[in-house]
Design an enzyme around this catalytic site. Structure first.
Site, PDB file in Angstrom:
ATOM      1  N   ASP A  83      -1.794  -1.433   5.686  1.00  0.00           N
ATOM      2  CA  ASP A  83      -3.106  -1.319   5.026  1.00  0.00           C
ATOM      3  C   ASP A  83      -4.097  -0.645   5.953  1.00  0.00           C
ATOM      4  O   ASP A  83      -5.308  -0.897   5.864  1.00  0.00           O
ATOM      5  CB  ASP A  83      -3.629  -2.695   4.561  1.00  0.00           C
ATOM      6  CG  ASP A  83      -4.713  -2.568   3.499  1.00  0.00           C
ATOM      7  OD1 ASP A  83      -4.928  -1.456   2.984  1.00  0.00           O
ATOM      8  OD2 ASP A  83      -5.361  -3.589   3.199  1.00  0.00           O
ATOM      9  N   HIS A 100       2.325   0.277   3.007  1.00  0.00           N
ATOM     10  CA  HIS A 100       0.978   0.264   2.399  1.00  0.00           C
ATOM     11  C   HIS A 100       0.027   0.988   3.347  1.00  0.00           C
ATOM     12  O   HIS A 100      -0.328   0.465   4.400  1.00  0.00           O
ATOM     13  CB  HIS A 100       0.509  -1.184   2.191  1.00  0.00           C
ATOM     14  CG  HIS A 100      -0.847  -1.290   1.552  1.00  0.00           C
ATOM     15  ND1 HIS A 100      -1.107  -2.150   0.512  1.00  0.00           N
ATOM     16  CD2 HIS A 100      -2.030  -0.667   1.794  1.00  0.00           C
ATOM     17  CE1 HIS A 100      -2.370  -2.046   0.145  1.00  0.00           C
ATOM     18  NE2 HIS A 100      -2.961  -1.142   0.927  1.00  0.00           N
ATOM     19  N   HIS A 103      -2.829  -5.614  -5.565  1.00  0.00           N
ATOM     20  CA  HIS A 103      -3.931  -6.166  -4.758  1.00  0.00           C
ATOM     21  C   HIS A 103      -4.271  -7.510  -5.389  1.00  0.00           C
ATOM     22  O   HIS A 103      -4.917  -7.567  -6.430  1.00  0.00           O
ATOM     23  CB  HIS A 103      -5.148  -5.233  -4.757  1.00  0.00           C
ATOM     24  CG  HIS A 103      -6.254  -5.762  -3.887  1.00  0.00           C
ATOM     25  ND1 HIS A 103      -6.602  -5.193  -2.680  1.00  0.00           N
ATOM     26  CD2 HIS A 103      -7.064  -6.841  -4.026  1.00  0.00           C
ATOM     27  CE1 HIS A 103      -7.575  -5.899  -2.127  1.00  0.00           C
ATOM     28  NE2 HIS A 103      -7.883  -6.903  -2.929  1.00  0.00           N
ATOM     29  N   LYS A 150       0.158   1.070  -8.563  1.00  0.00           N
ATOM     30  CA  LYS A 150      -0.741   0.151  -7.869  1.00  0.00           C
ATOM     31  C   LYS A 150      -1.706  -0.514  -8.844  1.00  0.00           C
ATOM     32  O   LYS A 150      -2.395   0.177  -9.593  1.00  0.00           O
ATOM     33  CB  LYS A 150      -1.519   0.936  -6.815  1.00  0.00           C
ATOM     34  CG  LYS A 150      -2.629   0.161  -6.131  1.00  0.00           C
ATOM     35  CD  LYS A 150      -2.075  -0.856  -5.150  1.00  0.00           C
ATOM     36  CE  LYS A 150      -3.182  -1.756  -4.617  1.00  0.00           C
ATOM     37  NZ  LYS A 150      -3.198  -1.849  -3.171  1.00  0.00           N
ATOM     38  N   HIS A 181      -0.474  -7.075   1.253  1.00  0.00           N
ATOM     39  CA  HIS A 181      -1.341  -7.649   2.297  1.00  0.00           C
ATOM     40  C   HIS A 181      -1.649  -9.122   2.028  1.00  0.00           C
ATOM     41  O   HIS A 181      -2.799  -9.506   1.835  1.00  0.00           O
ATOM     42  CB  HIS A 181      -2.627  -6.826   2.485  1.00  0.00           C
ATOM     43  CG  HIS A 181      -3.300  -6.340   1.225  1.00  0.00           C
ATOM     44  ND1 HIS A 181      -3.625  -7.165   0.196  1.00  0.00           N
ATOM     45  CD2 HIS A 181      -3.700  -5.104   0.858  1.00  0.00           C
ATOM     46  CE1 HIS A 181      -4.213  -6.469  -0.755  1.00  0.00           C
ATOM     47  NE2 HIS A 181      -4.257  -5.201  -0.381  1.00  0.00           N
ATOM     48  N   HIS A 226      -3.485   3.815   3.625  1.00  0.00           N
ATOM     49  CA  HIS A 226      -4.563   4.651   3.069  1.00  0.00           C
ATOM     50  C   HIS A 226      -4.700   5.901   3.937  1.00  0.00           C
ATOM     51  O   HIS A 226      -5.061   5.793   5.113  1.00  0.00           O
ATOM     52  CB  HIS A 226      -5.895   3.887   3.069  1.00  0.00           C
ATOM     53  CG  HIS A 226      -5.874   2.681   2.195  1.00  0.00           C
ATOM     54  ND1 HIS A 226      -6.226   2.724   0.869  1.00  0.00           N
ATOM     55  CD2 HIS A 226      -5.502   1.400   2.449  1.00  0.00           C
ATOM     56  CE1 HIS A 226      -6.098   1.518   0.344  1.00  0.00           C
ATOM     57  NE2 HIS A 226      -5.649   0.684   1.273  1.00  0.00           N
TER      58      HIS A 226
HETATM   59  O1  DOR Z   1      -9.811  -3.613   3.537  1.00  0.00           O
HETATM   60  C1  DOR Z   1      -9.430  -2.888   2.637  1.00  0.00           C
HETATM   61  N1  DOR Z   1      -9.659  -1.549   2.655  1.00  0.00           N
HETATM   62  N2  DOR Z   1      -8.783  -3.425   1.603  1.00  0.00           N
HETATM   63  C2  DOR Z   1      -8.467  -2.722   0.508  1.00  0.00           C
HETATM   64  O2  DOR Z   1      -7.915  -3.281  -0.391  1.00  0.00           O
HETATM   65  C3  DOR Z   1      -8.852  -1.300   0.400  1.00  0.00           C
HETATM   66  C4  DOR Z   1      -9.035  -0.687   1.713  1.00  0.00           C
HETATM   67  C5  DOR Z   1      -9.731   0.650   1.647  1.00  0.00           C
HETATM   68  O3  DOR Z   1      -9.355   1.484   0.835  1.00  0.00           O
HETATM   69  O4  DOR Z   1     -10.654   0.877   2.450  1.00  0.00           O
HETATM   70 ZN    ZN Z   2      -5.013  -1.240   0.953  1.00  0.00          ZN
END
Ligand code: DOR
Ligand code: ZN
Length: 344
Positions: free
Chosen positions: A247, A13, A136, A99, A174, A15
């Site tokens: 995450d 997971h 999520h 997702k 998460h 970003h």
């Molecule tokens: O803390 C987080 N940041 N949780 C999420 O679900 C998304 C993520 C983000 O994209 O910044």
């Molecule tokens: Zn995330």
């Protein structure tokens, strides 16, 4: 033990964002991880197979020469998602998961799902073809307290979806509560659960006592310490259901150090050092490889990586305050206690 060699880990997971931010953060994941499940919450979101293919190309183009990294793409589920497009993107090998963001749950989730019945045809197609749903798991109803949103989601949304879609493979992403651990441990192997670094190392006191620490603010929010201990027990148990999803979620520092700060911890550069530290403290280093390198591929039906990384225990490492990107500096997660493990 002062060195530990394990199969190269993956991040289930992640970003990566896009553009200048992606250019800045991608090398930090690629340095340690072979593959990652790439979150689709861009603006606009990655909704179709064509968009996922284009995003994958941009990631590979941003990868510095000499580095290897396999981005495992996901599609952002909306109430307009077409089951045939999802099936085609899966059949081509491009997309490894879909997702589900409940609308409004977190960063860039405005296009997420409000009416779960509206996505039923997509979920049924996914169950048929064996494509996992990454979830999520937080309800968004304003009357539900932010600390209760994950537990409520399990009862009100997740379990009903799984009951009505037999065979659907689901990743509870998460996870942050003992409720989620207990639910995951009680299910068959169509269910997996990822756990982040920050939820294994910190609780809500770390975020809120003695001053508010915006770089510990993420969603789902850190919970009380008793929940953290259950997450730690699950992660360090070696049980195949639990695997790493960092995450890691970069935001430019000024957008977190703000009257209305963004959610997300940028952990990618130090995730493995922090995990080795955490597993060491729990006397569970023997199970680190399962958590970071074996349980994830097994759930996704992918081979384990064949190369290895070596972790070394020595003097406390220096955690950089931030990394510079052309989208601004991004503060690096610091657990606030010494970390003695480094990645060679
Ligand atoms: O803390 C987080 N940041 N949780 C999420 O679900 C998304 C993520 C983000 O994209 O910044
Ligand atoms: Zn995330």
């Amino acid at each position: 033990m002062s060195t530990l060699t394990i199969k190269r880990p993956d991040d289930w997971h992640l970003h990566l964002r896009d553009g200048a931010m992606m250019d800045g953060v991608l090398p930090h994941s690629a340095a340690h991880f072979a593959r990652a499940i790439i979150m689709p919450n861009l603006v606009p979101p990655v909704v179709t197979g064509d968009q996922a293919a284009a995003y994958r190309d941009r990631i590979l183009k941003a990868l510095p020469d000499g580095m290897t990294f396999d981005p495992l793409m996901t599609l952002y589920l909306t109430e307009n998602t077409n089951p045939a497009d999802v099936a085609a993107a899966h059949a081509s090998g491009l997309v490894k998961a879909v997702k589900l963001y409940p609308a409004g749950a977190t960063t860039n989730s405005a296009s997420g799902v409000q009416d779960f019945d509206a996505v039923r045809p997509v979920l049924e197609k996914m169950a048929e073809i064996g494509l996992p749903l990454c979830v999520h798991g937080e309800v968004t109803a304003p009357e539900i307290d932010i600390f209760d949103r994950e537990a409520a989601f399990i009862d009100l949304v997740l379990d009903p979806i799984r009951q009505s879609t037999p065979g659907l493979r689901v990743v509870m992403e998460h996870i942050t509560t003992s409720n989620a651990v207990a639910y995951a441990e009680d299910q068959d192997d169509t269910l997996g659960a990822t756990i982040t670094v920050q939820h294994l190392m910190l609780d809500r006191n770390d975020m809120l006592v003695g001053g508010i620490r915006p770089h510990y603010y993420c969603l789902p929010i850190l919970k009380r310490g008793s929940h953290r201990l259950e997450l730690l027990r699950a992660a360090t148990s070696g049980a195949p259901r639990f695997f790493l999803g960092t995450d890691s979620a970069p935001h430019a520092t000024h957008t977190k150090e703000n009257a209305c700060g963004c959610a997300g911890c940028f952990t990618a550069p130090i995730a493995l050092s922090c995990l080795a530290q955490t597993f060491d403290e729990a006397h569970a280093l023997d199970n680190l490889e399962a958590f970071v390198s074996q349980n994830g591929p097994a759930f996704y039906g992918l081979p384990e990586n064949t190369d290895t990384i070596t972790l070394t225990k020595g003097d406390p490492i220096t955690i950089p305050d931030h990394i510079d990107t052309d989208a601004g500096p991004v503060t690096v997660f610091d657990p606030g206690r010494p970390v003695f493990w480094s990645v060679q």
